[in-house]
Design an enzyme around this catalytic site. Structure first.
Site, PDB file in Angstrom:
ATOM      1  N   GLY A 156      -0.003 -16.642   2.893  1.00  0.00           N
ATOM      2  CA  GLY A 156       0.897 -15.753   3.437  1.00  0.00           C
ATOM      3  C   GLY A 156       0.501 -14.551   4.230  1.00  0.00           C
ATOM      4  N   CYS A 214      -0.453  -2.817  -7.906  1.00  0.00           N
ATOM      5  CA  CYS A 214      -1.545  -3.070  -8.804  1.00  0.00           C
ATOM      6  C   CYS A 214      -2.717  -3.664  -7.944  1.00  0.00           C
ATOM      7  CB  CYS A 214      -1.264  -3.852 -10.110  1.00  0.00           C
ATOM      8  SG  CYS A 214      -0.326  -2.523 -11.124  1.00  0.00           S
ATOM      9  N   LYS A 256      -4.596  -1.255  -5.971  1.00  0.00           N
ATOM     10  CA  LYS A 256      -5.183  -0.339  -6.453  1.00  0.00           C
ATOM     11  C   LYS A 256      -6.057  -0.582  -7.408  1.00  0.00           C
ATOM     12  CE  LYS A 256      -2.134   0.792 -10.550  1.00  0.00           C
ATOM     13  NZ  LYS A 256      -3.063   0.508 -11.349  1.00  0.00           N
ATOM     14  N   ARG A 298       6.096  -0.907  -3.567  1.00  0.00           N
ATOM     15  CA  ARG A 298       4.706  -0.220  -3.412  1.00  0.00           C
ATOM     16  C   ARG A 298       3.671  -1.391  -2.820  1.00  0.00           C
ATOM     17  NH1 ARG A 298       4.544   2.040  -9.541  1.00  0.00           N
ATOM     18  NH2 ARG A 298       5.478   0.259  -9.960  1.00  0.00           N
TER      19      ARG A 298
HETATM   20  N1  LIG Z   1       3.720  -2.473 -12.541  1.00  0.00           N
HETATM   21  C1  LIG Z   1       3.347  -3.505 -13.025  1.00  0.00           C
HETATM   22  O1  LIG Z   1       3.762  -4.641 -12.747  1.00  0.00           O
HETATM   23  C2  LIG Z   1       2.173  -3.344 -14.060  1.00  0.00           C
HETATM   24  C3  LIG Z   1       1.543  -1.938 -14.151  1.00  0.00           C
HETATM   25  N2  LIG Z   1       0.386  -1.906 -15.025  1.00  0.00           N
HETATM   26  C4  LIG Z   1      -0.167  -0.708 -15.099  1.00  0.00           C
HETATM   27  O2  LIG Z   1       0.634  -0.063 -16.092  1.00  0.00           O
HETATM   28  C5  LIG Z   1       0.575   1.570 -15.770  1.00  0.00           C
HETATM   29  C6  LIG Z   1       2.069   2.127 -15.525  1.00  0.00           C
HETATM   30  O3  LIG Z   1       2.568   1.428 -14.493  1.00  0.00           O
HETATM   31  P1  LIG Z   1       4.089   1.358 -13.960  1.00  0.00           P
HETATM   32  O4  LIG Z   1       4.928   1.297 -15.141  1.00  0.00           O
HETATM   33  O5  LIG Z   1       4.189   0.520 -12.628  1.00  0.00           O
HETATM   34  O6  LIG Z   1       4.223   3.061 -13.371  1.00  0.00           O
HETATM   35  P2  LIG Z   1       5.312   3.654 -13.171  1.00  0.00           P
HETATM   36  O7  LIG Z   1       4.943   4.722 -11.962  1.00  0.00           O
HETATM   37  O8  LIG Z   1       6.440   2.813 -12.721  1.00  0.00           O
HETATM   38  O9  LIG Z   1       5.763   4.516 -14.194  1.00  0.00           O
HETATM   39  C7  LIG Z   1       5.034   5.393 -14.964  1.00  0.00           C
HETATM   40  C8  LIG Z   1       5.979   6.461 -15.676  1.00  0.00           C
HETATM   41  O10 LIG Z   1       5.318   7.424 -16.263  1.00  0.00           O
HETATM   42  C9  LIG Z   1       5.847   8.624 -16.343  1.00  0.00           C
HETATM   43  N3  LIG Z   1       4.883   9.858 -16.938  1.00  0.00           N
HETATM   44  C10 LIG Z   1       3.778  10.158 -16.177  1.00  0.00           C
HETATM   45  N4  LIG Z   1       3.301  11.379 -16.794  1.00  0.00           N
HETATM   46  C11 LIG Z   1       4.013  11.449 -18.017  1.00  0.00           C
HETATM   47  C12 LIG Z   1       3.708  11.983 -19.169  1.00  0.00           C
HETATM   48  N5  LIG Z   1       2.760  12.989 -19.404  1.00  0.00           N
HETATM   49  N6  LIG Z   1       4.724  12.009 -20.222  1.00  0.00           N
HETATM   50  C13 LIG Z   1       5.612  10.914 -20.167  1.00  0.00           C
HETATM   51  N7  LIG Z   1       5.816   9.995 -18.880  1.00  0.00           N
HETATM   52  C14 LIG Z   1       4.994  10.372 -17.886  1.00  0.00           C
HETATM   53  C15 LIG Z   1       6.289   8.815 -14.909  1.00  0.00           C
HETATM   54  O11 LIG Z   1       7.353   9.862 -14.793  1.00  0.00           O
HETATM   55  C16 LIG Z   1       6.934   7.198 -14.650  1.00  0.00           C
HETATM   56  O12 LIG Z   1       8.321   7.234 -14.971  1.00  0.00           O
HETATM   57  C17 LIG Z   1      -0.400   1.521 -14.453  1.00  0.00           C
HETATM   58  O13 LIG Z   1      -1.692   1.955 -15.336  1.00  0.00           O
HETATM   59  C18 LIG Z   1      -0.437   0.118 -14.022  1.00  0.00           C
HETATM   60  O14 LIG Z   1      -1.573  -0.066 -13.748  1.00  0.00           O
HETATM   61  C19 LIG Z   1      -0.008  -2.891 -15.629  1.00  0.00           C
HETATM   62  C20 LIG Z   1       0.460  -4.315 -15.700  1.00  0.00           C
HETATM   63  C21 LIG Z   1       1.742  -4.285 -14.919  1.00  0.00           C
HETATM   64  O1  LIG Z   2      -1.285  -5.196 -12.929  1.00  0.00           O
HETATM   65  C1  LIG Z   2      -0.207  -5.572 -12.325  1.00  0.00           C
HETATM   66  O2  LIG Z   2       0.545  -4.727 -11.913  1.00  0.00           O
HETATM   67  C2  LIG Z   2       0.064  -7.046 -12.447  1.00  0.00           C
HETATM   68  O3  LIG Z   2      -0.107  -7.295 -10.968  1.00  0.00           O
HETATM   69  C3  LIG Z   2       0.245  -8.791 -10.759  1.00  0.00           C
HETATM   70  O4  LIG Z   2       1.472  -8.938 -10.945  1.00  0.00           O
HETATM   71  P1  LIG Z   2       2.440  -8.490  -9.556  1.00  0.00           P
HETATM   72  O5  LIG Z   2       1.722  -7.449  -8.647  1.00  0.00           O
HETATM   73  O6  LIG Z   2       3.693  -7.841 -10.232  1.00  0.00           O
HETATM   74  O7  LIG Z   2       2.922  -9.696  -8.754  1.00  0.00           O
HETATM   75  P2  LIG Z   2       2.393 -11.191  -8.587  1.00  0.00           P
HETATM   76  O8  LIG Z   2       3.335 -12.191  -8.772  1.00  0.00           O
HETATM   77  O9  LIG Z   2       1.052 -11.158  -9.033  1.00  0.00           O
HETATM   78  O10 LIG Z   2       2.288 -10.731  -6.902  1.00  0.00           O
HETATM   79  C4  LIG Z   2       1.241 -10.077  -6.122  1.00  0.00           C
HETATM   80  C5  LIG Z   2       1.243 -10.112  -4.766  1.00  0.00           C
HETATM   81  O11 LIG Z   2       0.404 -11.495  -4.573  1.00  0.00           O
HETATM   82  C6  LIG Z   2       1.304 -12.085  -3.677  1.00  0.00           C
HETATM   83  N1  LIG Z   2       1.075 -13.667  -3.891  1.00  0.00           N
HETATM   84  C7  LIG Z   2       1.154 -13.906  -5.079  1.00  0.00           C
HETATM   85  C8  LIG Z   2       0.615 -15.282  -5.372  1.00  0.00           C
HETATM   86  C9  LIG Z   2       0.268 -16.074  -4.387  1.00  0.00           C
HETATM   87  O12 LIG Z   2      -0.118 -17.353  -4.317  1.00  0.00           O
HETATM   88  N2  LIG Z   2       0.262 -15.667  -2.953  1.00  0.00           N
HETATM   89  C10 LIG Z   2       0.543 -14.311  -2.528  1.00  0.00           C
HETATM   90  O13 LIG Z   2       0.281 -13.857  -1.588  1.00  0.00           O
HETATM   91  C11 LIG Z   2       2.478 -11.740  -3.920  1.00  0.00           C
HETATM   92  O14 LIG Z   2       3.568 -12.080  -2.576  1.00  0.00           O
HETATM   93  C12 LIG Z   2       2.717 -10.454  -4.238  1.00  0.00           C
HETATM   94  O15 LIG Z   2       2.649  -9.561  -3.133  1.00  0.00           O
HETATM   95  C13 LIG Z   2      -0.531  -9.928 -11.728  1.00  0.00           C
HETATM   96  O16 LIG Z   2      -0.095 -10.856 -11.572  1.00  0.00           O
HETATM   97  C14 LIG Z   2       0.013  -9.388 -13.169  1.00  0.00           C
HETATM   98  O17 LIG Z   2      -0.765 -10.337 -14.143  1.00  0.00           O
HETATM   99  C15 LIG Z   2      -0.462  -7.982 -13.399  1.00  0.00           C
HETATM  100  O18 LIG Z   2       0.088  -7.424 -14.963  1.00  0.00           O
END
Ligand SMILES: NC(=O)C1=CN([C@@H]2O[C@H](COP(=O)(O)OP(=O)(O)OC[C@H]3O[C@@H](n4cnc5c(N)ncnc54)[C@H](O)[C@@H]3O)[C@@H](O)[C@H]2O)C=CC1
Ligand SMILES: O=C(O)[C@H]1O[C@H](OP(=O)(O)OP(=O)(O)OC[C@H]2O[C@@H](n3ccc(=O)[nH]c3=O)[C@H](O)[C@@H]2O)[C@H](O)[C@@H](O)[C@@H]1O
Length: 439
Positions: A253, A260, A263, A327
């Protein structure tokens, strides 16, 4: 067990709700008072299927609460999760300011021994650094243990992934800490890997980097298929039968978005570089993805030349379906480019429009109704494979648009179906269905 979760974003909120669902008493803390106010009313601040009902259920049971006051949230907690953001810095490295601030918030407000669990995605070595930050600021006599518990949930399926994911990784320096965390997580039905902290931190980056690599690999294969007249969907199908390759994450695609993959791949390149390893493979994965996001613009320009006054229906804003998260969505790259070329844009998305209006500065129209977007459009661009887009009756393109011309960044439709519907169709890694063919 009394647990505190710092950060109520996609990870912190889902983690807190899930831990309360399996019986723990959880207080989620956030520095954003408006988020806390909304959450305290039982209203989720993110869109995740299944989240709202679990939130309401556990708040009513008295197992889940929200606060903006760290001392209140941390009181009597035996375990404190850090789930704050680690966004990309300009140089690609991970910004740890929020993690360090959370660490100081913990140190300044705890009055009991705790285990601090870092769920945020952090470079190898960060857990030990954060332990030092806490020990430098905590009141004397308080014992703090540190552990790494990286999160693997995907947005759009976060609740399901939390309860039915593939594994839980626990990085700890002593058995007792690892056992405590394994006990907390036991009700989640998936394998638990106990390992050392640095390996746990690396497992997260290596997993995301590998998934991103798989996507850029199939996108490069798609680009080669296009020049050779092969069909990447068929190629991916044939590859996926090999259990060593597997069918998942081979969907060609316009590239990966999300908070994530972009970054974390950059952060890993920086981390490797800081340790004298030039991660060329991952640099190429990033470059391929950056190019892929603008591939459709080239196709559109070679089809139309000039876009002045052309009405375009952009189908999808979120970086993937079932989330309101924009994002690093390809839409954030495509819309400014189409607007700059003079196109008149209407964007469809079922749930991400509110977020989009805060991030897209171009003057465009928005609609949550797909037919409204298609009405009188000169061409359509598929950015997000939402179910309504994937399942549309293709004749609607003919009925609603000025011309049924579709640029599909997510290969939503089979070439046979497109031929049947006499749509002029451009996709990724497959032969174009051009106007000559359908005339
Ligand atoms: N979004 C995802 O799908 C995934 C994210 N991660 C990791 O998890 C971490 C969090 O990601 P998200 O939940 O997406 O972030 P987010 O940006 O959506 O949420 C972070 C929250 O933390 C709060 N915050 C910041 N500093 C603070 C403090 N000192 N005390 C209390 N609250 C505070 C912010 O106001 C915000 O609401 C990142 O490191 C990301 O890489 C891991 C797997 C999946
Ligand atoms: O660290 C994170 O934030 C997370 O990042 C991804 O999860 P996420 O980014 O939420 O979504 P995905 O379903 O992985 O898709 C990521 C991107 O890849 C694209 N994608 C996915 C699969 C594929 O076959 N081709 C493709 O272009 C999707 O359109 C999307 O833009 C990982 O799959 C999670 O395991 C991880 O925890």
């Amino acid at each position: 067990m009394k647990i505190a979760v710092i950060g109520t974003g996609y990870v912190g909120l889902v983690t807190g709700v899930a831990l309360s669902e399996i019986g723990h008493h959880v207080t989620c803390i956030d520095v954003d008072p408006s988020k806390v106010e909304t959450l305290s009313k039982g209203i989720p601040t993110i869109y995740e299927p299944g989240l709202e009902e679990l939130m309401k259920k556990n708040m009513a049971a008295g197992r889940l609460a929200f606060t903006a006051t760290h001392s209140e949230g941390l009181a009597e907690a035996a375990v404190v999760y850090i789930a704050v953001g680690t966004p990309k810095r300009a140089d690609g490295s991970a910004n740890l300011d929020y993690v360090e601030a959370a660490a100081k918030d913990i140190a300044h407000n705890i009055t009991q021994n705790v285990i601090v669990v870092i769920k945020s995605t952090v470079p190898v070595g960060t857990n030990f650094h954060i332990l030092n930050v806490i020990n430098a600021n905590v009141q004397p006599g308080i014992q703090v243990k540190i552990a790494s518990n990286p999160e693997f949930l995907r947005e759009g399926s976060a609740v399901n992934d939390t309860f039915h994911g593939d594994r839980i990784v626990i990085g700890a320096e002593d058995e007792a800490t690892a056992d405590t965390l394994a006990e907390i997580n036991a009700p989640f039905d998936m394998p638990i890997l106990k390992t050392d902290i640095s390996s746990a931190e690396m497992i997260k980056y290596a997993s995301n980097a590998f998934l991103a690599t798989k996507i850029s690999f199939i996108n490069e294969i798609a680009n080669i298929c296009e020049s050779l007249g092969a069909n990447v969907e068929e190629v991916a199908k044939g590859m996926g039968f090999d259990h060593r390759i597997g069918p998942d994450f081979l969907k060609a695609g316009i590239g990966y978005g999300g908070s994530c993959f972009p970054k974390d791949t950059n952060a890993l390149v920086q981390l490797a570089g800081n340790n004298h390893h030039d991660f060329n493979l991952l640099k190429s994965v990033i470059e391929v993805n950056n190019n892929q996001q603008v591939l459709l613009v080239d196709k559109i320009l070679s089809r139309f030349g000039n876009l002045e006054g052309k009405r375009v229906a952009v189908l999808g804003l979120a970086f993937k379906p079932h989330t309101d998260d924009l994002r690093e969505s390809p839409a954030l790259v495509m819309i400014p480019k189409l607007a700059e070329l003079g196109a008149d844009i209407i964007a469809y998305d079922p749930i991400a429009i509110d977020n989009a209006k805060r991030q897209i500065k171009e003057e465009i129209e928005y609609t949550e109704q797909l037919p409204t977007a298609l009405q009188n459009a000169d061409f359509a661009v598929v950015i997000t494979d939402w179910p309504d887009v994937k399942n549309i009756d293709l004749s609607e393109y003919n009925q609603l648009m000025n011309d049924p011309i579709v640029f599909d960044g997510r290969n939503c439709y089979s070439l046979d179906a497109v031929k049947q519907a006499t749509i002029e169709y451009y996709s990724i890694g497959r032969p174009d269905q051009t106007s000559e063919l359908i005339s």
